[in-house]
Motif scaffolding. Sequence first.
Motif, mmCIF file in Angstrom:
data_model
loop_
_atom_site.group_PDB
_atom_site.id
_atom_site.type_symbol
_atom_site.label_atom_id
_atom_site.label_comp_id
_atom_site.label_asym_id
_atom_site.label_seq_id
_atom_site.Cartn_x
_atom_site.Cartn_y
_atom_site.Cartn_z
ATOM 1 N N ARG A 120 0.921 -1.363 0.239
ATOM 2 C CA ARG A 120 0.670 0.037 0.421
ATOM 3 C C ARG A 120 1.114 1.067 -0.523
ATOM 4 N N ASP A 121 2.225 1.197 -0.951
ATOM 5 C CA ASP A 121 2.959 2.617 -0.176
ATOM 6 C C ASP A 121 2.396 3.247 -1.850
ATOM 7 N N GLY A 122 1.810 4.314 -0.798
ATOM 8 C CA GLY A 122 2.089 6.000 -2.113
ATOM 9 C C GLY A 122 0.114 5.726 -2.087
ATOM 10 N N TYR A 123 -0.421 4.628 -1.448
ATOM 11 C CA TYR A 123 -1.634 4.792 -1.409
ATOM 12 C C TYR A 123 -2.644 5.328 -0.427
ATOM 13 N N GLY A 124 -2.097 6.049 0.981
ATOM 14 C CA GLY A 124 -2.394 6.640 1.627
ATOM 15 C C GLY A 124 -2.816 6.361 3.014
ATOM 16 N N ALA A 125 -1.796 4.854 3.237
ATOM 17 C CA ALA A 125 -2.569 3.728 4.287
ATOM 18 C C ALA A 125 -2.215 4.187 5.860
ATOM 19 N N ASP A 149 7.479 7.927 6.310
ATOM 20 C CA ASP A 149 8.502 7.705 5.955
ATOM 21 C C ASP A 149 9.446 8.041 6.852
ATOM 22 N N GLN A 150 9.599 6.453 7.592
ATOM 23 C CA GLN A 150 9.787 6.596 9.049
ATOM 24 C C GLN A 150 11.524 6.596 8.945
ATOM 25 N N THR A 151 12.034 6.185 7.895
ATOM 26 C CA THR A 151 13.397 6.188 7.465
ATOM 27 C C THR A 151 14.340 8.009 7.676
ATOM 28 N N THR A 152 13.395 8.588 6.239
ATOM 29 C CA THR A 152 14.127 10.401 6.968
ATOM 30 C C THR A 152 13.851 10.327 7.520
#
Length: 540
Positions: A103-108, A113-116
């Motif tokens: 669901r990346d990019g779906y507004g799940a 963006d946890q890593t950033t």
Amino acid sequence: MRGADIVAQSLAACGAKTVFALSGNQIMSIFDAALDTDLRLIHTRHEACAVFMAEAYAQLTGDVGVAMVTAGPGFANALSAMYSAKTSETPVILLSGDSPLVRDGYGAFHELDQTTMAGPVTKASVRVMSEHTLGEDLARAISLARSGRPGPVHVALPADVLTAQTNATVPPADAFARQPALPRESDIETLLEAFAASERPVILTGPAMTETRAGDLLAALTDAIDAPVVPIESPRALRDPALGQFADSLKHADLIVSLGKQIDYTVRYGEEGVFPADANVFAVAPDESALEQAERALGSRLTGRIKADADLCAERLIEGASVGNPRDAWRAEVAEALANREMEALPPTGDGVVPLDVAQALQEVVESAGNAIYVADGGEFGQWMQGFVNASRRVMNGVSAAIASAMGNAIGAQIADPDATVICTLGDGTAGFYLGEFDTAVREGANAIFVIGNDACWNAERMLQIREFGADRQTGCDLLPTRYDKAAEGLGAHGEYVTTAEELGPALARARASGKPACINVKLDAQPAPVFAKDAPGAH
């Protein structure tokens, strides 16, 4: 086998015994998987406290501390404590649930963006992209946390990776191990020659090389090299009350070896007047960034740079040392400076207990307990306690200058050593952050003694206002004289309210005998923190 089973079994394989966690949708599969291992889950009331508990646990056991939180706001809540773990150089693994990969990019739900976000407060932040590499990803993260300059590593765990089936296996134990950075023999020889030629050498170590965490290594190094070894880990820098008048002695050193200690604000960047202009200065660090920082700060005054782990360098120095230039007088001078607590008595400003009386009462408990751990928070009350309460093991708020770490640190300390007497000091401002963790302490049998210095204000900021703007410019720092002892009792702990110095001893005795976590709420006279060094520079 599910991805969640790989996580639980990998933690067990690396030697982890305890996970400090706060539940949430995306990580419940790991809670389930933990039932089939010997992992102990300590369920906290705030995500930051899960990290603070893991931080103290790691420092006291020498193991990796493990914290686990859910995605989105749960993950975000943990980040401030990760900054503390980074600056305290503590190997902590933060596992966070994450939205599903598909669901990346779906507004799940909880997509973020946890890593950033985690990157600046960790050694590394990674997102697992396949259930088949999950064990290897965890092994690399844990090895990295232990290697070089120890520090926190974050691993984001997408929900669909955790529930997916996999034939992957758990990595072997050595995959989680530290990767050592050994010193070159030529570098050891250079340092030994410098020590042999020195009359007044000093070795500075950082948070990862304190007596609490390095054990007998510092004493062995002191005796082998015949030079004082001084750990620096306080945000008050060379004004740290626990350092006494050491800053005054440091000005007379002719050789300074920064053994893992970063040349940063805590030593005023090694400026002339802090480090003598004519002293030889060596920087030893496992990370290139710290060596470059030393070069920026010291320029041509940096005599040498050595890339190696601080503890391994210390071990090689001990092995290679020989009887040479005796420095008994210099060592005695520095020891006397470190122990010096000379100060003018401060008149009471109100009708509360003066901080020095609290410290003396706590020191009596430390000495009678034998196996004691002292946990210190920041602020003016914290600085008083750090200056006068001495235990063989100490956990403190550290270079991050974070306040409110102490509640979680103390619970983590008690879990790490259930037989220890854990004494925790914190101000009333700090107490308001995570008071609900008394519930965690009661549930888990973490019977630490929490001593709250209650002066009904943010005293550190109040003192700053008085110094910088004038006594008539105080604003925004008042608090209520809250009965934190009653709140703690409501959460199942033992409570005491102390208004005079004479009440301290009996209250502490009742707290120790209660068999519960205890909150001793001390009505405190608001006094500025002590500074013993005559000309020590400020921290900032």
